[in-house]
Design an enzyme around this catalytic site. Structure first.
Site, PDB file in Angstrom:
ATOM      1  N   CYS A  67     -24.216  -7.648   5.118  1.00  0.00           N
ATOM      2  CA  CYS A  67     -22.830  -7.575   5.610  1.00  0.00           C
ATOM      3  C   CYS A  67     -22.361  -6.122   5.568  1.00  0.00           C
ATOM      4  CB  CYS A  67     -21.885  -8.413   4.748  1.00  0.00           C
ATOM      5  SG  CYS A  67     -22.445 -10.060   4.280  1.00  0.00           S
ATOM      6  N   CYS A  70     -22.893  -3.513   8.437  1.00  0.00           N
ATOM      7  CA  CYS A  70     -21.958  -3.482   9.571  1.00  0.00           C
ATOM      8  C   CYS A  70     -20.526  -3.207   9.132  1.00  0.00           C
ATOM      9  CB  CYS A  70     -22.002  -4.802  10.326  1.00  0.00           C
ATOM     10  SG  CYS A  70     -23.557  -5.087  11.170  1.00  0.00           S
ATOM     11  N   HIS A  71     -20.184  -3.644   7.917  1.00  0.00           N
ATOM     12  CA  HIS A  71     -18.812  -3.483   7.420  1.00  0.00           C
ATOM     13  C   HIS A  71     -18.801  -2.440   6.311  1.00  0.00           C
ATOM     14  CE1 HIS A  71     -17.376  -7.027   9.642  1.00  0.00           C
ATOM     15  NE2 HIS A  71     -18.464  -7.650   9.235  1.00  0.00           N
ATOM     16  N   CYS A 105     -20.405 -14.717  11.282  1.00  0.00           N
ATOM     17  CA  CYS A 105     -21.182 -13.483  11.085  1.00  0.00           C
ATOM     18  C   CYS A 105     -22.558 -13.803  10.508  1.00  0.00           C
ATOM     19  CB  CYS A 105     -20.445 -12.515  10.158  1.00  0.00           C
ATOM     20  SG  CYS A 105     -19.322 -11.417  11.035  1.00  0.00           S
ATOM     21  N   CYS A 168       3.151 -34.591   3.291  1.00  0.00           N
ATOM     22  CA  CYS A 168       3.041 -33.348   2.523  1.00  0.00           C
ATOM     23  C   CYS A 168       4.452 -32.817   2.245  1.00  0.00           C
ATOM     24  CB  CYS A 168       2.281 -32.271   3.302  1.00  0.00           C
ATOM     25  SG  CYS A 168       0.786 -32.789   4.165  1.00  0.00           S
ATOM     26  N   CYS A 171       6.632 -34.096  -0.685  1.00  0.00           N
ATOM     27  CA  CYS A 171       6.365 -33.499  -1.994  1.00  0.00           C
ATOM     28  C   CYS A 171       6.639 -32.004  -1.993  1.00  0.00           C
ATOM     29  CB  CYS A 171       4.918 -33.759  -2.419  1.00  0.00           C
ATOM     30  SG  CYS A 171       4.703 -35.427  -3.101  1.00  0.00           S
ATOM     31  N   HIS A 172       6.086 -31.282  -1.007  1.00  0.00           N
ATOM     32  CA  HIS A 172       6.090 -29.820  -1.099  1.00  0.00           C
ATOM     33  C   HIS A 172       7.346 -29.153  -0.551  1.00  0.00           C
ATOM     34  CE1 HIS A 172       2.288 -29.491  -3.040  1.00  0.00           C
ATOM     35  NE2 HIS A 172       1.713 -30.282  -2.158  1.00  0.00           N
ATOM     36  N   CYS A 213      -5.105 -33.538  -2.458  1.00  0.00           N
ATOM     37  CA  CYS A 213      -3.770 -34.053  -2.132  1.00  0.00           C
ATOM     38  C   CYS A 213      -3.868 -35.294  -1.251  1.00  0.00           C
ATOM     39  CB  CYS A 213      -2.912 -32.969  -1.475  1.00  0.00           C
ATOM     40  SG  CYS A 213      -2.203 -31.814  -2.678  1.00  0.00           S
TER      41      CYS A 213
HETATM   42  C1  HEC Z   1       2.516 -36.896  -4.167  1.00  0.00           C
HETATM   43  C2  HEC Z   1       2.947 -35.546  -3.912  1.00  0.00           C
HETATM   44  C3  HEC Z   1       2.028 -34.688  -3.066  1.00  0.00           C
HETATM   45  C4  HEC Z   1       1.724 -34.886  -1.744  1.00  0.00           C
HETATM   46  C5  HEC Z   1       2.162 -36.004  -0.815  1.00  0.00           C
HETATM   47  C6  HEC Z   1       0.909 -33.757  -1.365  1.00  0.00           C
HETATM   48  N1  HEC Z   1       0.715 -32.930  -2.431  1.00  0.00           N
HETATM   49 FE1  HEC Z   1      -0.118 -31.094  -2.368  1.00  0.00          FE
HETATM   50  N2  HEC Z   1       0.097 -30.922  -4.363  1.00  0.00           N
HETATM   51  C7  HEC Z   1       0.728 -31.825  -5.185  1.00  0.00           C
HETATM   52  C8  HEC Z   1       0.640 -31.366  -6.555  1.00  0.00           C
HETATM   53  C9  HEC Z   1       1.217 -32.080  -7.767  1.00  0.00           C
HETATM   54  C10 HEC Z   1      -0.059 -30.159  -6.526  1.00  0.00           C
HETATM   55  C11 HEC Z   1      -0.426 -29.245  -7.704  1.00  0.00           C
HETATM   56  C12 HEC Z   1       0.756 -28.408  -8.092  1.00  0.00           C
HETATM   57  C13 HEC Z   1       1.187 -27.500  -6.975  1.00  0.00           C
HETATM   58  O1  HEC Z   1       0.669 -26.384  -6.865  1.00  0.00           O
HETATM   59  O2  HEC Z   1       2.020 -27.908  -6.153  1.00  0.00           O
HETATM   60  C14 HEC Z   1      -0.363 -29.895  -5.144  1.00  0.00           C
HETATM   61  C15 HEC Z   1      -0.985 -28.746  -4.698  1.00  0.00           C
HETATM   62  C16 HEC Z   1      -1.104 -28.381  -3.360  1.00  0.00           C
HETATM   63  C17 HEC Z   1      -1.555 -27.100  -2.891  1.00  0.00           C
HETATM   64  C18 HEC Z   1      -1.996 -25.926  -3.752  1.00  0.00           C
HETATM   65  C19 HEC Z   1      -0.857 -25.004  -4.050  1.00  0.00           C
HETATM   66  C20 HEC Z   1      -1.282 -23.875  -4.949  1.00  0.00           C
HETATM   67  O3  HEC Z   1      -0.683 -22.807  -4.867  1.00  0.00           O
HETATM   68  O4  HEC Z   1      -2.190 -24.051  -5.754  1.00  0.00           O
HETATM   69  C21 HEC Z   1      -1.536 -27.141  -1.535  1.00  0.00           C
HETATM   70  C22 HEC Z   1      -1.922 -26.026  -0.603  1.00  0.00           C
HETATM   71  C23 HEC Z   1      -1.066 -28.453  -1.160  1.00  0.00           C
HETATM   72  N3  HEC Z   1      -0.814 -29.179  -2.292  1.00  0.00           N
HETATM   73  C24 HEC Z   1      -0.909 -28.892   0.127  1.00  0.00           C
HETATM   74  C25 HEC Z   1      -0.632 -30.211   0.459  1.00  0.00           C
HETATM   75  C26 HEC Z   1      -0.703 -30.731   1.807  1.00  0.00           C
HETATM   76  C27 HEC Z   1      -1.037 -29.907   3.026  1.00  0.00           C
HETATM   77  C28 HEC Z   1      -0.376 -32.050   1.749  1.00  0.00           C
HETATM   78  C29 HEC Z   1      -0.388 -33.081   2.850  1.00  0.00           C
HETATM   79  C30 HEC Z   1      -1.711 -33.388   3.355  1.00  0.00           C
HETATM   80  C31 HEC Z   1      -0.067 -32.339   0.354  1.00  0.00           C
HETATM   81  N4  HEC Z   1      -0.267 -31.220  -0.390  1.00  0.00           N
HETATM   82  C32 HEC Z   1       0.403 -33.560  -0.107  1.00  0.00           C
HETATM   83  C33 HEC Z   1       1.384 -32.963  -4.778  1.00  0.00           C
HETATM   84  C34 HEC Z   1       1.378 -33.476  -3.486  1.00  0.00           C
HETATM   85  C1  HEC Z   2     -24.606  -7.017  12.808  1.00  0.00           C
HETATM   86  C2  HEC Z   2     -23.316  -6.616  12.301  1.00  0.00           C
HETATM   87  C3  HEC Z   2     -22.588  -7.579  11.377  1.00  0.00           C
HETATM   88  C4  HEC Z   2     -23.068  -8.196  10.254  1.00  0.00           C
HETATM   89  C5  HEC Z   2     -24.464  -8.156   9.665  1.00  0.00           C
HETATM   90  C6  HEC Z   2     -21.947  -8.907   9.687  1.00  0.00           C
HETATM   91  N1  HEC Z   2     -20.827  -8.735  10.453  1.00  0.00           N
HETATM   92 FE1  HEC Z   2     -18.974  -9.419  10.058  1.00  0.00          FE
HETATM   93  N2  HEC Z   2     -18.303  -8.712  11.824  1.00  0.00           N
HETATM   94  C7  HEC Z   2     -19.066  -7.957  12.705  1.00  0.00           C
HETATM   95  C8  HEC Z   2     -18.265  -7.709  13.902  1.00  0.00           C
HETATM   96  C9  HEC Z   2     -18.718  -6.909  15.115  1.00  0.00           C
HETATM   97  C10 HEC Z   2     -17.030  -8.343  13.685  1.00  0.00           C
HETATM   98  C11 HEC Z   2     -15.858  -8.409  14.640  1.00  0.00           C
HETATM   99  C12 HEC Z   2     -14.954  -7.292  14.369  1.00  0.00           C
HETATM  100  C13 HEC Z   2     -13.686  -7.526  15.085  1.00  0.00           C
HETATM  101  O1  HEC Z   2     -13.294  -8.693  15.264  1.00  0.00           O
HETATM  102  O2  HEC Z   2     -13.055  -6.533  15.458  1.00  0.00           O
HETATM  103  C14 HEC Z   2     -17.086  -8.944  12.372  1.00  0.00           C
HETATM  104  C15 HEC Z   2     -16.024  -9.614  11.777  1.00  0.00           C
HETATM  105  C16 HEC Z   2     -16.009 -10.000  10.441  1.00  0.00           C
HETATM  106  C17 HEC Z   2     -14.861 -10.438   9.731  1.00  0.00           C
HETATM  107  C18 HEC Z   2     -13.434 -10.546  10.280  1.00  0.00           C
HETATM  108  C19 HEC Z   2     -12.713  -9.237  10.127  1.00  0.00           C
HETATM  109  C20 HEC Z   2     -11.296  -9.288  10.635  1.00  0.00           C
HETATM  110  O3  HEC Z   2     -10.583  -8.292  10.456  1.00  0.00           O
HETATM  111  O4  HEC Z   2     -10.877 -10.299  11.195  1.00  0.00           O
HETATM  112  C21 HEC Z   2     -15.247 -10.748   8.461  1.00  0.00           C
HETATM  113  C22 HEC Z   2     -14.371 -11.264   7.328  1.00  0.00           C
HETATM  114  C23 HEC Z   2     -16.668 -10.504   8.387  1.00  0.00           C
HETATM  115  N3  HEC Z   2     -17.083 -10.035   9.613  1.00  0.00           N
HETATM  116  C24 HEC Z   2     -17.447 -10.733   7.267  1.00  0.00           C
HETATM  117  C25 HEC Z   2     -18.843 -10.607   7.274  1.00  0.00           C
HETATM  118  C26 HEC Z   2     -19.671 -11.053   6.191  1.00  0.00           C
HETATM  119  C27 HEC Z   2     -19.191 -11.712   4.905  1.00  0.00           C
HETATM  120  C28 HEC Z   2     -20.962 -10.769   6.550  1.00  0.00           C
HETATM  121  C29 HEC Z   2     -22.225 -11.091   5.785  1.00  0.00           C
HETATM  122  C30 HEC Z   2     -22.436 -12.509   5.488  1.00  0.00           C
HETATM  123  C31 HEC Z   2     -20.903 -10.128   7.856  1.00  0.00           C
HETATM  124  N4  HEC Z   2     -19.604 -10.063   8.260  1.00  0.00           N
HETATM  125  C32 HEC Z   2     -21.992  -9.660   8.535  1.00  0.00           C
HETATM  126  C33 HEC Z   2     -20.330  -7.515  12.509  1.00  0.00           C
HETATM  127  C34 HEC Z   2     -21.180  -7.921  11.494  1.00  0.00           C
END
Ligand code: HEC
Ligand code: HEC
Length: 252
Positions: A67, A70-71, A105, A168, A171-172, A213
């Site tokens: 990686c 290239c990067h 990539c 979601c 709750c959130h 969740c």
């Molecule tokens: C019953 C309530 C409930 C529902 C419905 C729910 N969640 Fe959660 N979710 C939680 C609890 C509790 C946590 C852990 C504490 C926190 O970070 O909010 C959590 C954590 C998360 C986190 C991590 C936040 C962090 O910073 O760590 C994300 C992202 C999230 N929920 C997204 C969703 C999404 C998208 C949905 C719908 C598909 C969903 N949740 C539905 C209760 C809920």
């Molecule tokens: C042969 C060259 C090459 C290799 C090897 C390569 N990349 Fe890339 N990568 C690129 C190019 C070209 C882009 C597109 C750059 C752009 O979107 O402007 C890219 C884009 C990305 C991006 C998005 C950057 C952005 O700003 O959105 C990430 C993250 C990334 N590469 C991670 C990786 C990782 C992790 C690996 C190894 C597992 C890897 N690349 C290997 C050439 C490479």
């Protein structure tokens, strides 16, 4: 059962809260866990970041470019990259999150077999690259080609689902700050992922958290990297616009 009774209790007692200012999940951590998260010597997730840095610099086992080849100077060249994901890939028109971009990539540019979602390699590289954006504000695009995905994510977020028939949003947005099984419900923005969760005893992706969740309300758990969770991730990232990236976070 206990969960549903508790929820019905919560939902009937509380008047629906007004949508207040959206804050990071770290705000709701216990003071002790917050301190542990903020101390790199005690936050185990930094181990994944270090592994990701090593992997980024390593040549693939079958030969070919690292990686880093290239990067060059990733601390500068990839700083801020994570703030723009998920985004629509111009060539395929698909929505890609950071994991998807890394996999692209890996397969197309390194010509190596895919890592796969939730593998140690993918989690390490994602945590490493996201950590390069720490402190920078989330700034995904939600207009233009991203708009239909954003709308789909919003619809998912607001739809009641599962046996508990909860969205979601209920709750959130409606129950933020309330306790649920020892957690404090946050705005669910997910700006600290991949994160180390004590319950998992390891680092996991945002989609792993979303699956938890979904399971919590007894709804369908979508696959890692599924279009449903990608759209949802874009909606969450859009809601989180302006909030800093905090990867790698710690959670209960
Ligand atoms: C019953 C309530 C409930 C529902 C419905 C729910 N969640 Fe959660 N979710 C939680 C609890 C509790 C946590 C852990 C504490 C926190 O970070 O909010 C959590 C954590 C998360 C986190 C991590 C936040 C962090 O910073 O760590 C994300 C992202 C999230 N929920 C997204 C969703 C999404 C998208 C949905 C719908 C598909 C969903 N949740 C539905 C209760 C809920
Ligand atoms: C042969 C060259 C090459 C290799 C090897 C390569 N990349 Fe890339 N990568 C690129 C190019 C070209 C882009 C597109 C750059 C752009 O979107 O402007 C890219 C884009 C990305 C991006 C998005 C950057 C952005 O700003 O959105 C990430 C993250 C990334 N590469 C991670 C990786 C990782 C992790 C690996 C190894 C597992 C890897 N690349 C290997 C050439 C490479």
């Amino acid at each position: 059962m206990r969960l549903s009774l508790l929820l019905i209790g919560l939902l009937t007692v509380l008047a629906p809260a007004q949508a207040d200012e959206i804050v990071s999940g770290s705000t709701f951590l216990s003071p002790e866990l917050h301190r542990q998260q903020d101390d790199p010597t005690r936050n185990p997730a930094w181990f994944w970041v270090d592994q990701g840095r090593d992997l980024f610099a390593a040549k693939p086992s079958g030969g070919g470019q690292a990686c880093l080849d290239c990067h060059a100077d990733p601390a500068t060249s990839l700083r801020g990259a994570a703030t723009h994901y998920p985004q629509v890939d111009p060539s395929s028109g698909k929505l890609l999150n950071l994991e998807g971009r890394i996999e692209q990539c890996r397969v197309e540019r390194q010509q190596q077999p895919a890592f796969g979602y939730e593998t140690a390699e993918m989690l390490s590289l994602t945590a490493y690259i996201a950590s390069l954006s720490r402190g920078l504000p989330m700034s995904v695009r939600t207009d233009g080609p991203a708009q239909p995905f954003f709308e789909a994510g919003k619809a998912f977020y607001e739809r009641r689902q599962g046996q508990l028939n909860l969205s979601c949003k209920q709750c959130h947005d409606g129950l933020v700050g309330q306790k649920l099984r020892g957690d404090t419900i946050s705005h669910g923005v997910g700006t600290g992922y991949p994160a180390y969760r004590l319950e998992w005893n390891t680092v996991g992706s945002l989609h792993r958290r979303l699956r938890a969740c979904s399971l919590g309300v007894r709804a369908t758990q979508f696959d890692y990297g599924s279009p449903e969770y990608l759209a949802l991730e874009l909606y969450l990232a859009g809601r989180a616009k302006g909030l800093p990236v905090e990867t790698p976070a710690m959670r209960r």
